[in-house]
Design a protein around this motif. Structure first.
Motif, mmCIF file in Angstrom:
data_model
loop_
_atom_site.group_PDB
_atom_site.id
_atom_site.type_symbol
_atom_site.label_atom_id
_atom_site.label_comp_id
_atom_site.label_asym_id
_atom_site.label_seq_id
_atom_site.Cartn_x
_atom_site.Cartn_y
_atom_site.Cartn_z
ATOM 1 N N GLY A 94 0.790 -1.223 0.000
ATOM 2 C CA GLY A 94 0.000 0.000 0.000
ATOM 3 C C GLY A 94 0.820 1.270 0.000
ATOM 4 O O GLY A 94 2.018 1.278 0.290
ATOM 5 N N VAL A 95 0.119 2.340 -0.301
ATOM 6 C CA VAL A 95 0.664 3.685 -0.330
ATOM 7 C C VAL A 95 0.215 4.386 0.954
ATOM 8 O O VAL A 95 -0.825 4.036 1.514
ATOM 9 N N GLY A 96 0.964 5.378 1.428
ATOM 10 C CA GLY A 96 0.542 6.170 2.584
ATOM 11 C C GLY A 96 0.374 5.300 3.826
ATOM 12 O O GLY A 96 1.216 4.456 4.135
ATOM 13 N N ASP A 97 -0.745 5.495 4.532
ATOM 14 C CA ASP A 97 -0.981 4.756 5.774
ATOM 15 C C ASP A 97 -1.254 3.268 5.536
ATOM 16 O O ASP A 97 -1.467 2.525 6.489
ATOM 17 N N SER A 98 -1.312 2.850 4.284
ATOM 18 C CA SER A 98 -1.601 1.441 4.008
ATOM 19 C C SER A 98 -0.363 0.565 3.972
ATOM 20 O O SER A 98 -0.488 -0.653 3.789
ATOM 21 N N GLY A 99 0.820 1.152 4.129
ATOM 22 C CA GLY A 99 1.956 0.252 4.253
ATOM 23 C C GLY A 99 3.265 0.791 3.738
ATOM 24 O O GLY A 99 3.349 1.888 3.198
ATOM 25 N N VAL A 100 4.261 -0.045 3.925
ATOM 26 C CA VAL A 100 5.624 0.252 3.481
ATOM 27 C C VAL A 100 6.149 -0.989 2.787
ATOM 28 O O VAL A 100 6.157 -2.066 3.370
ATOM 29 N N GLY A 101 6.583 -0.835 1.550
ATOM 30 C CA GLY A 101 7.172 -1.954 0.822
ATOM 31 C C GLY A 101 6.127 -2.734 0.039
ATOM 32 O O GLY A 101 4.931 -2.456 0.115
ATOM 33 N N ARG A 102 6.614 -3.685 -0.730
ATOM 34 C CA ARG A 102 5.755 -4.549 -1.529
ATOM 35 C C ARG A 102 6.200 -5.992 -1.319
ATOM 36 O O ARG A 102 7.389 -6.266 -1.146
ATOM 37 N N GLU A 103 5.246 -6.908 -1.366
ATOM 38 C CA GLU A 103 5.598 -8.324 -1.413
ATOM 39 C C GLU A 103 4.953 -8.925 -2.655
ATOM 40 O O GLU A 103 4.134 -8.294 -3.307
ATOM 41 N N GLY A 104 5.322 -10.168 -2.973
ATOM 42 C CA GLY A 104 4.847 -10.813 -4.196
ATOM 43 C C GLY A 104 6.013 -10.995 -5.146
ATOM 44 O O GLY A 104 6.824 -10.089 -5.323
ATOM 45 N N GLY A 105 6.124 -12.195 -5.741
ATOM 46 C CA GLY A 105 7.133 -12.463 -6.766
ATOM 47 C C GLY A 105 8.507 -11.947 -6.403
ATOM 48 O O GLY A 105 9.023 -12.179 -5.306
ATOM 49 N N ASN A 106 9.102 -11.193 -7.318
ATOM 50 C CA ASN A 106 10.451 -10.673 -7.090
ATOM 51 C C ASN A 106 10.508 -9.662 -5.943
ATOM 52 O O ASN A 106 11.578 -9.447 -5.360
ATOM 53 N N PHE A 107 9.371 -9.047 -5.625
ATOM 54 C CA PHE A 107 9.345 -8.088 -4.505
ATOM 55 C C PHE A 107 9.563 -8.843 -3.192
ATOM 56 O O PHE A 107 10.255 -8.373 -2.297
ATOM 57 N N SER A 108 8.986 -10.038 -3.081
ATOM 58 C CA SER A 108 9.231 -10.871 -1.891
ATOM 59 C C SER A 108 10.689 -11.322 -1.876
ATOM 60 O O SER A 108 11.329 -11.365 -0.822
#
Ligand code: NAD
Length: 481
Positions: free
Chosen positions: A447-461
């Motif tokens: 997520g963006v803003g208050d919804s989170g920091v970073g990304r997971e999934g595929g190469n992001f994980s």
């Protein structure tokens, strides 16, 4: 009464001080299990086990194929024991058994299969340099991963974290939410049965603040923290992690916007919009809880949407025909009830919904909420949606983006250019066009803003759960003849 222990270093164990707490079935409103109540010492014990498994054990040193075989075996066991796992989540938090069986369990097995295969087939960069050198990337396991999960999709979100962490060779301490200890315990047991070496996947039961959860985030021996939960808790986790410079991935709350344009396929828009805000009794971070409908179809949409909401069968989540169960706990039920009861004072009209039997809130549709109404601005995490009319595309996008959250958004239109234009303009980690909740695990999730920091999934994980290392090599020129 059923007893749910920790799983630490391959053993099912009580807390060191023998303390226990009760897990309540939100449909019967009675305790159904006693759970080991972990504290800082139990957390410390689990991190020690994971640390030892990582520093000296076989798991990080195995090839991807061998690890993958074990993870696929775990997925097989999840499928074979699907009934038990689905019932565990349904009993702990009231999700309809039909959803747990058709969605949570298969997706959990898929998480393990996907990340096992993804790690095995992953390719790194090879960079031939003009200087006569070449560089390449190695993805080395990060070490000990702490995974802290919420209660709304217990097994599914736990495997979403645990699977990539394990596939990349890390050792894990999982802390499920205190409301949903059961499926995590079964997962820990099945991991032992599948052949994960002791200490590779540990499950510590218990609470967060000033308890096991907090202790896990403060332990300097931890290399990664992946957290899913409320934005406020995310801030606390982030602060604790900062003291040790531990990298964190935060998947937090949401207040998803759902835009339905005049030219949308009405049947499809209604079907997905219902799913988006009322499935899992609205206890979904991705819930489309702010619904904006273009004026030309507003009345027709609202009539069909209301009829579909009223048709949802509410009741005993263990009954396969139930589509809407109780909220997960008494405290959460009271919180959602206060939002609904306070809505009228904030200018809203209750089109349908309200309090049902026990801890059930019926699908609740509100119109006319004021610009600053709590129901419009705050994450309710229940089956409650605020509906507004809009005239122009610009107005709809501005309204959708008017929130500190930015996890996801949805839009319904048959106009291809508008679909791409609006998807680009929405401030969100995921945009669904003419659908909802469909995931490709290779895609970024976060997520963006208050919804989170970073990304997971595929190469992001992969990037989060590994320490990518650059190796640079000089190629000696051939000796002159
Ligand atoms: P929560 O923040 O209350 O708890 C989440 C987990 O954190 C639990 O295991 C809890 O014990 C633990 N915890 C609490 N305080 C802690 C602390 N100080 N240190 C360490 N651990 C702590 O959230 P919840 O009520 O379980 O879940 C609902 C929230 O989760 C909603 O806000 C929802 O939007 C969010 N959520 C987000 C996603 C996503 O992918 N972005 C997915 C599901 C749920």
């Amino acid at each position: 009464m059923t007893f749910i222990p920790h799983v630490i270093d391959g053993e099912e164990v009580e807390s060191l001080d023998g303390a226990r707490f009760e897990s309540v079935d939100p449909w019967t409103r009675a305790p159904w299990a006693e759970v080991a109540l972990g504290d800082a010492r139990d957390a410390e014990r689990a991190v020690t086990a994971a640390r030892r498994a990582f520093d000296t054990g076989p798991w990080p040193r195995m090839g991807y194929a061998e690890r993958g075989k074990i993870l696929h075996r775990l997925a097989d066991l999840i499928e074979a024991r699907g009934g038990e796992l689905a019932l565990a989540d349904t009993t702990d938090m009231g999700k309809p058994i039909s959803d747990a069986t058709a969605m949570d369990v298969p997706r959990s097995a898929h998480n393990l299969r996907f990340f096992a295969d993804h790690a095995r087939m992953s390719v790194g960069d090879l960079l031939p340099m003009d200087t006569g050198h070449h560089a390449y990337t190695r993805f080395e396991p990060a070490g000990v991963v702490v995974a802290i999960a919420p209660w709304n999709f217990p097994l599914m979100l736990e495997t979403w974290k645990v699977a990539p962490a394990l596939a990349w060779g890390n050792c894990v301490v999982l802390k499920p939410a205190e409301d949903t200890p059961a499926s995590a315990h079964i997962l820990g047991r099945l991991a032992n049965e599948a052949g994960l070496p002791p200490g590779v996947l540990n499950v510590v039961q218990g609470y967060g603040p000033e308890s096991a959860g907090q202790a896990l985030t403060e332990d300097a021996r931890v290399d990664r923290i992946t957290f899913t939960g409320e934005s406020g808790t995310g801030r606390a986790v982030s602060r604790a992690a900062a003291a040790n410079l531990t990298p964190v991935s935060l998947e937090l709350g949401g207040k998803g916007a759902n835009l339905v344009f005049d030219d949308a396929d009405l049947e499809r828009a209604v079907r997905w919009s219902i799913q988006a805000v009322f499935s899992n009794a609205g206890q979904v971070c991705l819930a489309g809880s702010r619904l904006f409908v273009q004026r030309g179809i507003f009345d027709a949409f609202l009539d069909a949407f209301t009829a579909a909401a009223d048709a949802m069968v509410a009741g005993d989540p263990k009954d396969p025909s139930t589509k809407l169960g109780p909220l997960s706990s008494e405290a959460h039920f009271n919180k959602v009830r206060e939002y609904v009861e306070g809505a009228v004072g904030e200018g809203a009209t209750i089109v349908t919904g309200g309090v049902g039997d026990g801890w059930v809130i019926r699908p609740t549709i509100l119109t006319g909420a004021s610009a600053t109404a709590r129901v419009r601005c705050e994450e309710i995490f229940g089956p409650v949606v605020v509906v507004d009319a809009f005239d122009s595309e610009d107005e709809a996008v501005a309204a959708a983006n008017n929130t500190p959250y930015g996890l996801n958004a949805m839009l319904f239109t048959e106009n291809l250019s508008r679909a791409h234009r609006v998807a680009a303009a929405l401030r969100a980690g995921t945009v669904w066009t003419n659908c909802f909740f469909i995931r490709d695990l290779r895609a970024p999730f976060g997520g963006v803003g208050d919804s989170g920091v970073g990304r997971e999934g595929g190469n992001f994980s992969r990037e989060f759960f590994t320490e990518p290392k650059a190796v640079v090599m000089e190629i000696t020129p051939a000796p002159r003849a």
